[in-house]
Write a protein that holds these residues in place. Structure first.
Motif: not given
Length: 342
Positions: A110-121, A57-66, A85-92
């Motif tokens: 509550d991040n910075k996503l603009t599209r549904i992340p790929d969760a197919s795995i 659980d990494l709730t309420a931090n300032r992470l911009s990468s995984v 602060l995760l964007d689309d590239d960060a969660v890819a």
């Protein structure tokens, strides 16, 4: 002969060795949960990530990468990046981390996503939360596992309900605070129990024959009619406040209804609920109901069951002996408007 329990009792070396063994046993117990909520971390470089973790659980931090070490946690079942602060590239990268494919709960709320992340795995995913982002389309949901039970996409910019058809196991769908105008593509969600669509632009109710649904919210939309709920016979809670509804209708079949909120509409009469016998909470405040005349007949079925009623800011609330009249009609009332009855 001294008992075994007393052996070495006076020997400091033996005691020290015993203590070391205890510490070793404690540290050998695998760490299953890592909770770093509100640490305001910019990265996890100073954090140890044990390979045994099942929940992170990494709730309420300032992470911009995984952190790539998360991708090696073979036993991981719950992962939350809420409020970062995760964007689309960060969660890819997550979509290629085979080791964590057993994940059951994934939260990007509550991040910075603009599209549904790929969760197919994640073939056994049960909970997926991408609320409070900047997502404009549900495109990508078709890749999410059909095992999903809870989907949260509220407070985004979604304009169309799509790519939902395969979620046969879905029980909760949250799409509130978007830009939806039409209720559609719900027909196959036969196990859906909760549907949250408040704060959209919906004008007409279309529940596509959903029979098991228990909770529906369409608050703050553009409804002018209640028509469309007749087949939802399992419905227990219905929230329709802040619309433009002028008439109570289509409710008589909802025999399991416990909570009805039709406050802040344009109603002038209480009707079509006289046969409901399980109604406990009725919110009718901020309408145009002229008087209390006929209210006993209008609520005949739930007269003994009703515990809460809101009628404030209706003309009828200015009736002399307003509260005492209601208490006399409904003997088990516990609350009238904001007043708790002692």
């Amino acid at each position: 002969m001294a008992s075994r329990e007393g052996e070495g009792a006076g020997d400091p070396q033996a005691a020290a060795a015993s203590g070391e063994a205890e510490v070793r046993m404690e540290t050998e117990e695998p760490m299953l949960c890592l909770d770093l909520t509100s640490y305001q971390l910019h990265d996890l470089s100073e954090v140890e990530i044990p390979p045994t973790l099942e929940e992170v659980d990494l709730t309420a931090n300032r992470l911009s990468s995984v952190d790539p070490r998360i991708g090696r946690l073979a036993g991981l079942r719950k992962l939350s990046f809420r409020q970062n602060l995760l964007d689309d590239d960060a969660v890819a990268p997550l979509s290629s981390w085979d080791a964590i494919s057993g994940l059951q709960e994934l939260v990007f709320r509550d991040n910075k996503l603009t599209r549904i992340p790929d969760a197919s795995i994640f073939k056994g995913l049960l909970i997926f939360d991408v609320s409070f982002n900047e997502i404009s389309s549900l495109t990508g949901l078709s890749k999410v596992s059909s095992t999903l039970k809870e989907l949260y996409v509220s407070k985004n910019e979604v304009a169309k309900m799509e790519e939902l058809e395969h979620f046969h196991a879905l029980e909760i769908l949250e799409l509130g605070s978007n830009r939806l105008r039409v209720m559609e593509n719900l027909e196959t969600l036969t196990n859906l129990q909760e549907l949250w669509l408040g704060r959209n632009r919906i004008r007409t109710v279309n529940l596509c024959g959903l029979k098991l649904i228990k909770k529906i919210s369409l608050q703050s939309n553009r409804l002018t009619s209640m028509d469309g709920f007749q087949e939802c016979v399992a419905l227990e809670e219905l929230y329709l406040s802040h619309n433009g509804i002028q008439k109570m209708e289509g409710l008589s079949t909802l025999q399991n209804l416990r909570v009805l909120d039709v406050s802040s509409n344009k109603l002038t009469a209480i009707e079509n609920i006289e046969t409901l016998t399980r109604l406990e909470d009725l919110w009718l405040n901020d309408n145009q109901i002229p008087s209390l005349e006929g209210i006993e007949a209008a609520l005949a079925g739930s007269r003994e069951k009703l515990t809460t009623i809101y009628l404030e800011r209706n003309p009828c609330a200015k009736t002399p002996n307003y509260s005492s009249t209601l208490k006399k009609i409904f003997p088990n009332l516990e609350q009238i408007d904001s007043d708790i009855i002692s």
